[in-house]
Enzyme design. Structure first.
Site, PDB file in Angstrom:
ATOM      1  N   ASN A   1     -24.790  45.608 -70.675  1.00 34.90           N
ATOM      2  CA  ASN A   1     -25.423  45.058 -71.879  1.00 34.90           C
ATOM      3  C   ASN A   1     -26.618  45.930 -72.282  1.00 34.90           C
ATOM      4  O   ASN A   1     -26.899  46.936 -71.636  1.00 34.90           O
ATOM      5  CB  ASN A   1     -25.836  43.602 -71.644  1.00 34.90           C
ATOM      6  CG  ASN A   1     -26.778  43.489 -70.458  1.00 34.90           C
ATOM      7  OD1 ASN A   1     -27.855  44.077 -70.445  1.00 34.90           O
ATOM      8  ND2 ASN A   1     -26.355  42.749 -69.425  1.00 34.90           N
TER       9      ASN A   1
ATOM     10  N   PRO B   1     -22.236  35.615 -59.250  1.00 34.79           N
ATOM     11  CA  PRO B   1     -23.137  34.583 -58.732  1.00 34.79           C
ATOM     12  C   PRO B   1     -24.319  34.385 -59.681  1.00 34.79           C
ATOM     13  O   PRO B   1     -24.839  35.375 -60.206  1.00 34.79           O
ATOM     14  CB  PRO B   1     -23.606  35.148 -57.389  1.00 34.79           C
ATOM     15  CG  PRO B   1     -23.302  36.604 -57.420  1.00 34.79           C
ATOM     16  CD  PRO B   1     -22.189  36.807 -58.399  1.00 34.79           C
TER      17      PRO B   1
ATOM     18  N   ILE C   1     -27.815  34.140 -60.017  1.00 33.44           N
ATOM     19  CA  ILE C   1     -28.945  34.433 -59.116  1.00 33.44           C
ATOM     20  C   ILE C   1     -30.027  33.366 -59.268  1.00 33.44           C
ATOM     21  O   ILE C   1     -30.497  32.779 -58.289  1.00 33.44           O
ATOM     22  CB  ILE C   1     -29.515  35.841 -59.420  1.00 33.44           C
ATOM     23  CG1 ILE C   1     -28.397  36.885 -59.268  1.00 33.44           C
ATOM     24  CG2 ILE C   1     -30.685  36.162 -58.501  1.00 33.44           C
ATOM     25  CD1 ILE C   1     -28.761  38.265 -59.773  1.00 33.44           C
TER      26      ILE C   1
ATOM     27  N   LYS D   1     -30.911  24.578 -69.876  1.00 33.78           N
ATOM     28  CA  LYS D   1     -30.885  25.597 -68.817  1.00 33.78           C
ATOM     29  C   LYS D   1     -31.889  25.234 -67.734  1.00 33.78           C
ATOM     30  O   LYS D   1     -31.639  25.370 -66.532  1.00 33.78           O
ATOM     31  CB  LYS D   1     -31.230  26.957 -69.422  1.00 33.78           C
ATOM     32  CG  LYS D   1     -30.334  28.073 -68.951  1.00 33.78           C
ATOM     33  CD  LYS D   1     -30.339  29.251 -69.891  1.00 33.78           C
ATOM     34  CE  LYS D   1     -29.076  29.296 -70.718  1.00 33.78           C
ATOM     35  NZ  LYS D   1     -28.975  30.442 -71.602  1.00 33.78           N
TER      36      LYS D   1
HETATM   37  N1  CTP Z   1     -29.231  34.752 -64.622  1.00 35.39           N
HETATM   38  C1  CTP Z   1     -29.084  35.073 -63.286  1.00 35.39           C
HETATM   39  N2  CTP Z   1     -27.850  35.326 -62.767  1.00 35.39           N
HETATM   40  C2  CTP Z   1     -26.745  35.283 -63.529  1.00 35.39           C
HETATM   41  C3  CTP Z   1     -26.884  34.972 -64.893  1.00 35.39           C
HETATM   42  C4  CTP Z   1     -28.135  34.714 -65.402  1.00 35.39           C
HETATM   43  O1  CTP Z   1     -30.080  35.117 -62.583  1.00 35.39           O
HETATM   44  N3  CTP Z   1     -25.562  35.555 -63.000  1.00 35.39           N
HETATM   45  C5  CTP Z   1     -30.555  34.421 -65.163  1.00 35.39           C
HETATM   46  C6  CTP Z   1     -31.154  35.419 -66.124  1.00 35.39           C
HETATM   47  O2  CTP Z   1     -31.943  36.385 -65.452  1.00 35.39           O
HETATM   48  C7  CTP Z   1     -31.995  34.544 -67.032  1.00 35.39           C
HETATM   49  C8  CTP Z   1     -31.205  33.248 -67.110  1.00 35.39           C
HETATM   50  O3  CTP Z   1     -30.411  33.233 -65.924  1.00 35.39           O
HETATM   51  O4  CTP Z   1     -33.227  34.217 -66.460  1.00 35.39           O
HETATM   52  C9  CTP Z   1     -30.307  33.236 -68.306  1.00 35.39           C
HETATM   53  O5  CTP Z   1     -29.394  32.199 -68.200  1.00 35.39           O
HETATM   54  P1  CTP Z   1     -27.849  32.377 -68.513  1.00 35.39           P
HETATM   55  O6  CTP Z   1     -27.170  31.174 -68.020  1.00 35.39           O
HETATM   56  O7  CTP Z   1     -27.325  33.663 -68.060  1.00 35.39           O
HETATM   57  O8  CTP Z   1     -27.858  32.503 -70.023  1.00 35.39           O
HETATM   58  P2  CTP Z   1     -26.630  32.893 -70.805  1.00 35.39           P
HETATM   59  O9  CTP Z   1     -25.842  34.002 -70.201  1.00 35.39           O
HETATM   60  O10 CTP Z   1     -27.109  33.119 -72.180  1.00 35.39           O
HETATM   61  O11 CTP Z   1     -25.766  31.596 -70.566  1.00 35.39           O
HETATM   62  P3  CTP Z   1     -25.026  30.674 -71.566  1.00 35.39           P
HETATM   63  O12 CTP Z   1     -23.941  31.520 -72.095  1.00 35.39           O
HETATM   64  O13 CTP Z   1     -24.590  29.557 -70.691  1.00 35.39           O
HETATM   65  O14 CTP Z   1     -26.062  30.285 -72.569  1.00 35.39           O
END
Ligand code: CTP
Length: 418
Positions: free
Chosen positions: A223, A319, A321, A352
């Site tokens: 990304n 996973p 995190i 969230k």
């Molecule tokens: N995050 C993480 N590990 C992942 C995915 C996200 O630690 N595998 C953390 C990011 O660092 C950030 C937060 O989660 O702090 C973002 O949430 P996330 O659920 O990833 O947001 P989106 O991808 O936008 O999810 P959604 O599509 O459900 O809105």
């Protein structure tokens, strides 16, 4: 824990020899001290004494060819937590008050954003002169702390106020300022805030940048994350005295200095790095843009086209995190997450927060100009269980400081009696 870094400025008065004792006491209190002297101070005491005790070059003259650093006043001024002047003459006080920068110590004063503490010593008449009184009043209004001189027999054999405060008291006041952000009798400006090292007892673990999920040895899913926001939080926490470790994926900017960097390029590697460090930290900040899905099996060899018109990649969830950190949290750990959204920003961010068990969520609407990936600025709302604080367009570094303010607020609230 990082040591306090003190710039000790010694100016030309009989009491200059007492600066040696101040240096020794600061070193005993685990401070790292760098010394600068005015030319006149060297008439009273040799730079060699300070060099031997600190094992560092003692700067007297920026322009001296023996000076190893060509922009010493900038580097010196930006690598200290406190500028402490012992003893301070009427002359240096006058220069500070009027913005005169014609030697190393006065240039350092103008160039630093660290708090400044001054312990004057001079003849009573000089101390009481209207010019000195004006200069002291001006510096106090500018946020400089004074360790007031005491009354006693002065070097000139007169008795009156002008004697350097006891060295133990000077050191105690300097340490008090550094440890507690205590302010004494003096007001302080936003520029020289004693809060500048208010995170000294915290250890931060921060995920930064984007992840890269291998499809085959040459291709990946990733990304646009630059790592700017996560590194800004790391830099701000470091500047406020915290111990900082980052687990960095792919970033387009350099990590700040004096921060431990662990590489975790894929979501799984980032997860592993975080889980290993987690037991040692007090605050976790998930600033990385972690891929939510990764190829089920990365091919060992480069995938060939083989005349196919379509190619299907099967992805599996990585996973989470942040959610795992929160689930495995030890006592006292604060968990901060980010939510980048395009619509119903606060609503999604709050859900969230609930789903992942966060203490603070930083929500931004990435459709707004000046927010989101690869910019130097951001627009966000800092959300806690009790509060929502909308932040206007600001630099990522400024936003980082506002997030850290929210961490401090949470710590204070946890300590307050119910
Ligand atoms: N995050 C993480 N590990 C992942 C995915 C996200 O630690 N595998 C953390 C990011 O660092 C950030 C937060 O989660 O702090 C973002 O949430 P996330 O659920 O990833 O947001 P989106 O991808 O936008 O999810 P959604 O599509 O459900 O809105």
């Amino acid at each position: 824990m990082r040591k306090f870094r003190i710039g000790l400025g010694v100016t030309g008065g009989i009491a200059a020899y007492k600066a040696v004792e101040v240096l020794r006491l600061l070193q005993k209190s685990a401070c790292e001290v760098s010394v600068a002297m005015t030319r006149h101070a060297t008439e009273f005491i040799q730079p060699l004494t300070f060099r031997a005790l600190t094992d560092k070059h003692v700067i007297v003259d920026d322009y001296d060819p023996a000076n190893p650093d060509p922009i010493a006043h900038i580097n010196f001024s930006q690598s200290i937590d406190l500028l402490l002047i012992v003893p301070a003459t009427a002359n240096i006080i006058g220069k500070f008050a009027n913005g005169v920068a014609d030697d190393f110590i006065s240039s350092t004063y103008l160039a630093t954003t660290a708090p400044v503490m001054i312990a004057p010593a001079m003849n009573v008449t000089m101390w009481e002169q209207p010019a000195t009184r004006r200069n002291v009043a001006q510096l106090k209004a500018d946020g400089v702390r004074f360790v007031e001189p005491i009354s006693g027999e002065l070097a000139c054999k007169t008795v009156g106020t002008g004697k350097l405060e006891d060295v133990e008291n000077i050191v105690a006041q300097a340490l008090g300022l550094l440890r507690n952000g205590e302010s004494f009798e003096d007001p302080h400006t936003a520029r020289r805030t004693p809060n500048s090292i208010d995170l000294r007892d915290e250890r931060f673990l921060i995920t930064v940048g984007g992840t890269r999920e291998a499809i085959d040895p040459v291709r990946f899913i990733s990304n646009h994350s630059s790592g700017k926001m996560g590194f800004a939080v790391a830099e701000a926490a470091r500047d406020r005295g915290a111990d900082v470790t980052v687990v960095a994926g792919v970033t387009t900017v350099e990590p700040p200095e004096n921060v431990k960097v662990i590489r975790g390029v894929s979501a799984q590697e980032m997860f592993d790095g975080v889980m290993k460090e987690l037991p040692n930290v007090t605050v976790f900040v998930g600033a990385a843009a972690v891929a939510d899905y990764a190829p089920v099996n990365a091919a060992n060899a480069k995938i060939k086209k083989d005349d196919r018109d379509e190619l299907t990649l099967q992805l599996k969830k990585t996973p989470d995190i942040l959610a795992n950190v929160s689930k495995n949290r030890h006592q006292g750990l604060l968990v901060v997450g980010f939510a980048a959204e395009t619509n119903d920003v606060i609503g999604y961010a709050r859900s969230k927060m609930e789903k992942k068990g966060l203490d603070i969520v930083v929500a931004n609407d990435i459709t707004k100009v000046g927010a989101g990936f690869n910019t130097d600025t951001n627009i966000a709302t800092i959300i806690t269980r009790e509060n929502e604080s909308e932040q206007p367009l600001m630099s990522k570094r400024e936003l980082a400081d506002r997030i850290l303010d929210a961490v401090i607020e949470m710590r204070k609230a946890a300590q307050a009696p119910a």
